[in-house]
Design a protein around this motif. Structure first.
Motif, PDB file in Angstrom:
ATOM      1  N   GLN A  58      -9.314  -9.381  35.411  1.00 54.83           N
ATOM      2  CA  GLN A  58     -10.507  -9.026  34.630  1.00 54.83           C
ATOM      3  C   GLN A  58     -10.175  -8.792  33.154  1.00 54.83           C
ATOM      4  O   GLN A  58     -10.674  -7.858  32.535  1.00 54.83           O
ATOM      5  CB  GLN A  58     -11.174  -7.776  35.222  1.00 54.83           C
ATOM      6  CG  GLN A  58     -11.640  -7.973  36.660  1.00 54.83           C
ATOM      7  CD  GLN A  58     -12.276  -6.729  37.234  1.00 54.83           C
ATOM      8  OE1 GLN A  58     -11.907  -5.609  36.892  1.00 54.83           O
ATOM      9  NE2 GLN A  58     -13.248  -6.910  38.132  1.00 54.83           N
ATOM     10  N   SER A  59      -9.347  -9.648  32.603  1.00 51.48           N
ATOM     11  CA  SER A  59      -8.938  -9.491  31.201  1.00 51.48           C
ATOM     12  C   SER A  59     -10.088  -9.752  30.239  1.00 51.48           C
ATOM     13  O   SER A  59     -10.158  -9.156  29.166  1.00 51.48           O
ATOM     14  CB  SER A  59      -7.785 -10.445  30.882  1.00 51.48           C
ATOM     15  OG  SER A  59      -8.210 -11.799  30.964  1.00 51.48           O
ATOM     16  N   GLY A  60     -11.003 -10.668  30.608  1.00 52.96           N
ATOM     17  CA  GLY A  60     -12.120 -10.988  29.723  1.00 52.96           C
ATOM     18  C   GLY A  60     -11.748 -11.857  28.543  1.00 52.96           C
ATOM     19  O   GLY A  60     -12.515 -11.961  27.584  1.00 52.96           O
ATOM     20  N   LEU A  61     -10.576 -12.502  28.590  1.00 54.25           N
ATOM     21  CA  LEU A  61     -10.104 -13.276  27.442  1.00 54.25           C
ATOM     22  C   LEU A  61     -10.972 -14.490  27.121  1.00 54.25           C
ATOM     23  O   LEU A  61     -10.836 -15.088  26.055  1.00 54.25           O
ATOM     24  CB  LEU A  61      -8.655 -13.713  27.673  1.00 54.25           C
ATOM     25  CG  LEU A  61      -7.614 -12.593  27.609  1.00 54.25           C
ATOM     26  CD1 LEU A  61      -6.235 -13.109  27.990  1.00 54.25           C
ATOM     27  CD2 LEU A  61      -7.592 -11.966  26.211  1.00 54.25           C
ATOM     28  N   LYS A  62     -11.864 -14.846  28.026  1.00 53.83           N
ATOM     29  CA  LYS A  62     -12.778 -15.967  27.763  1.00 53.83           C
ATOM     30  C   LYS A  62     -14.039 -15.525  27.026  1.00 53.83           C
ATOM     31  O   LYS A  62     -14.870 -16.353  26.662  1.00 53.83           O
ATOM     32  CB  LYS A  62     -13.155 -16.647  29.075  1.00 53.83           C
ATOM     33  CG  LYS A  62     -11.986 -17.332  29.779  1.00 53.83           C
ATOM     34  CD  LYS A  62     -12.439 -18.033  31.047  1.00 53.83           C
ATOM     35  CE  LYS A  62     -11.281 -18.731  31.733  1.00 53.83           C
ATOM     36  NZ  LYS A  62     -11.711 -19.430  32.986  1.00 53.83           N
ATOM     37  N   SER A  63     -14.173 -14.223  26.803  1.00 56.37           N
ATOM     38  CA  SER A  63     -15.380 -13.697  26.154  1.00 56.37           C
ATOM     39  C   SER A  63     -15.231 -13.690  24.634  1.00 56.37           C
ATOM     40  O   SER A  63     -14.331 -13.037  24.099  1.00 56.37           O
ATOM     41  CB  SER A  63     -15.654 -12.269  26.642  1.00 56.37           C
ATOM     42  OG  SER A  63     -16.657 -11.653  25.860  1.00 56.37           O
ATOM     43  N   PRO A  64     -16.101 -14.397  23.909  1.00 59.94           N
ATOM     44  CA  PRO A  64     -16.050 -14.382  22.438  1.00 59.94           C
ATOM     45  C   PRO A  64     -16.248 -12.967  21.872  1.00 59.94           C
ATOM     46  O   PRO A  64     -15.647 -12.620  20.853  1.00 59.94           O
ATOM     47  CB  PRO A  64     -17.202 -15.308  22.030  1.00 59.94           C
ATOM     48  CG  PRO A  64     -17.426 -16.183  23.221  1.00 59.94           C
ATOM     49  CD  PRO A  64     -17.139 -15.309  24.406  1.00 59.94           C
ATOM     50  N   ARG A  65     -17.088 -12.165  22.531  1.00 58.42           N
ATOM     51  CA  ARG A  65     -17.327 -10.805  22.035  1.00 58.42           C
ATOM     52  C   ARG A  65     -16.070  -9.943  22.153  1.00 58.42           C
ATOM     53  O   ARG A  65     -15.811  -9.097  21.296  1.00 58.42           O
ATOM     54  CB  ARG A  65     -18.484 -10.166  22.802  1.00 58.42           C
ATOM     55  CG  ARG A  65     -19.835 -10.786  22.477  1.00 58.42           C
ATOM     56  CD  ARG A  65     -20.971  -9.984  23.067  1.00 58.42           C
ATOM     57  NE  ARG A  65     -22.274 -10.536  22.700  1.00 58.42           N
ATOM     58  CZ  ARG A  65     -23.433  -9.997  23.037  1.00 58.42           C
ATOM     59  NH1 ARG A  65     -23.457  -8.882  23.770  1.00 58.42           N
ATOM     60  NH2 ARG A  65     -24.564 -10.562  22.660  1.00 58.42           N
ATOM     61  N   LEU A  66     -15.303 -10.158  23.228  1.00 60.73           N
ATOM     62  CA  LEU A  66     -14.047  -9.425  23.355  1.00 60.73           C
ATOM     63  C   LEU A  66     -13.133  -9.735  22.176  1.00 60.73           C
ATOM     64  O   LEU A  66     -12.554  -8.827  21.576  1.00 60.73           O
ATOM     65  CB  LEU A  66     -13.341  -9.797  24.664  1.00 60.73           C
ATOM     66  CG  LEU A  66     -11.972  -9.125  24.857  1.00 60.73           C
ATOM     67  CD1 LEU A  66     -12.158  -7.697  25.348  1.00 60.73           C
ATOM     68  CD2 LEU A  66     -11.094  -9.910  25.819  1.00 60.73           C
ATOM     69  N   TRP A  67     -13.031 -10.992  21.831  1.00 59.39           N
ATOM     70  CA  TRP A  67     -12.159 -11.398  20.730  1.00 59.39           C
ATOM     71  C   TRP A  67     -12.639 -10.837  19.385  1.00 59.39           C
ATOM     72  O   TRP A  67     -11.834 -10.344  18.590  1.00 59.39           O
ATOM     73  CB  TRP A  67     -12.083 -12.927  20.661  1.00 59.39           C
ATOM     74  CG  TRP A  67     -11.191 -13.499  21.717  1.00 59.39           C
ATOM     75  CD1 TRP A  67     -11.531 -13.815  23.004  1.00 59.39           C
ATOM     76  CD2 TRP A  67      -9.800 -13.816  21.587  1.00 59.39           C
ATOM     77  NE1 TRP A  67     -10.445 -14.297  23.683  1.00 59.39           N
ATOM     78  CE2 TRP A  67      -9.369 -14.318  22.845  1.00 59.39           C
ATOM     79  CE3 TRP A  67      -8.882 -13.729  20.549  1.00 59.39           C
ATOM     80  CZ2 TRP A  67      -8.058 -14.728  23.072  1.00 59.39           C
ATOM     81  CZ3 TRP A  67      -7.577 -14.142  20.770  1.00 59.39           C
ATOM     82  CH2 TRP A  67      -7.165 -14.631  22.012  1.00 59.39           C
ATOM     83  N   SER A  68     -13.941 -10.902  19.144  1.00 56.98           N
ATOM     84  CA  SER A  68     -14.449 -10.439  17.847  1.00 56.98           C
ATOM     85  C   SER A  68     -14.297  -8.932  17.691  1.00 56.98           C
ATOM     86  O   SER A  68     -13.807  -8.453  16.656  1.00 56.98           O
ATOM     87  CB  SER A  68     -15.913 -10.854  17.676  1.00 56.98           C
ATOM     88  OG  SER A  68     -16.724 -10.314  18.712  1.00 56.98           O
ATOM     89  N   TRP A  69     -14.688  -8.163  18.706  1.00 57.01           N
ATOM     90  CA  TRP A  69     -14.571  -6.710  18.602  1.00 57.01           C
ATOM     91  C   TRP A  69     -13.109  -6.264  18.625  1.00 57.01           C
ATOM     92  O   TRP A  69     -12.736  -5.303  17.934  1.00 57.01           O
ATOM     93  CB  TRP A  69     -15.351  -6.033  19.712  1.00 57.01           C
ATOM     94  CG  TRP A  69     -16.831  -6.023  19.496  1.00 57.01           C
ATOM     95  CD1 TRP A  69     -17.777  -6.673  20.221  1.00 57.01           C
ATOM     96  CD2 TRP A  69     -17.538  -5.329  18.453  1.00 57.01           C
ATOM     97  NE1 TRP A  69     -19.032  -6.437  19.711  1.00 57.01           N
ATOM     98  CE2 TRP A  69     -18.920  -5.603  18.622  1.00 57.01           C
ATOM     99  CE3 TRP A  69     -17.145  -4.504  17.395  1.00 57.01           C
ATOM    100  CZ2 TRP A  69     -19.892  -5.091  17.772  1.00 57.01           C
ATOM    101  CZ3 TRP A  69     -18.122  -3.990  16.550  1.00 57.01           C
ATOM    102  CH2 TRP A  69     -19.471  -4.292  16.736  1.00 57.01           C
TER     103      TRP A  69
END
Length: 299
Positions: A58-69
């Motif tokens: 459940q790293s969420g590394l595919k989420s653009p919002r994770l990367w931006s925040w």
């Protein structure tokens, strides 16, 4: 479990306190504050990468919002590290650590401005007391004191403001991925920013300097193990307890500065330090009492 978790938070704060003193030792040897900050974050990046490799779920590394925040969080922690060490180089470890501890005040001010939190009289009173404490600690009223420069004062306050940016970045990234994934992105952003801003010649020279063990210890304690201890411990520690335990950091840094670096604090400075630490801790406890405990780290 709660006692062990609180102990982990205290251990993290202790490591952060030591890292300020170690940074002071390195800068006394002539190392640039930005270079010192870079190695603190770069070594920390190795640790959080290992953590992510061991716990990739459940790293969420595919989420653009994770990367931006997370990138915003990285900008905040880069500023926090760099401004903190600049403040130490321009003043003292004790003053820099205490000014950075004012971070919750900046969190409140940003929250007020964004209408995320409602201003109340106790909160404004606490902010006022912290400002009085800053005046006493930095002795800005005494032009001839000379113990802390205006650059040192500004950098110390900016380190607290930067930490507030990190808190907000982490808070809004948390719903989109795991803490270890957020920290990997944040520390990668930190390393890129500080490598670009730092002295390239000094950055390379660190790899062959006899002072390398100090850089290694700084990275391990200041950004590697400490963040792991803090986030793991905070999951099972009440925010009010964590707020009190966090006082270990400025106290440890101050003792390191006085005992190892032979820094001196005048009576009004000690009073100002006590006023800031007690007020910020009480403010954090008060805030925790107004909200339900949550699993979101660094909140």
């Amino acid at each position: 479990m709660s006692k062990l978790s609180a102990a982990l938070v205290a251990l993290a704060a202790f490591c952060w306190g030591l890292s300020g003193g170690i940074g002071g030792v390195l800068m006394a040897e002539g190392w640039d504050p930005v270079v010192v900050s870079f190695y603190r974050g770069a070594i920390g990046l190795l640790f959080v990468c290992g953590w992510l490799a061991l716990r990739p779920m459940q790293s969420g590394l595919k989420s653009p919002r994770l990367w931006s925040w997370s990138a915003i969080a990285g900008l905040g922690v880069a500023g926090n590290f760099a401004f903190y060490f600049v403040s130490i180089s321009e003043g003292s470890v004790a003053v820099a650590a205490t000014l950075m501890y004012c971070a919750p005040v900046f969190v409140y001010l940003v929250s007020f401005a964004l209408k995320l939190e409602k201003p109340t009289l106790p909160k404004w009173a606490a902010i006022g007391l912290v400002m009085i404490g800053v005046v006493l600690l930095t002795r800005v009223y005494d032009v001839g004191a000379g113990s802390v420069t205006l650059v040192g004062i500004g950098a110390g306050l900016l380190s607290g403001l930067s930490y507030a940016v990190f808190i907000f970045g982490f808070k809004y990234a948390a719903p989109h991925g795991s803490p270890q994934a957020i920290l990997v992105i944040a520390f990668a952003a930190l390393a890129a920013i500080l490598f670009w801003l730092g002295d390239a010649e000094q950055t390379v020279a660190v790899l062959s300097t006899p002072s390398w063990p100090w850089f290694a210890v700084l990275g391990v304690l200041g950004a590697g193990l400490s963040f792991l201890f803090y986030i793991v411990g905070l999951h099972h520690t009440a925010p009010s307890v964590a707020s009190i335990v966090a006082m270990v950091e400025p106290v440890t840094a101050s003792l390191f500065g006085v005992v190892v670096l032979h820094e001196n604090l005048a009576g009004p400075q000690i009073l100002g330090m006590a006023l800031i630490l007690v007020t910020v801790t009480a403010l954090s406890v008060y805030s925790s009492a107004q909200t339900e405990p949550c699993e979101d780290p660094l909140v």
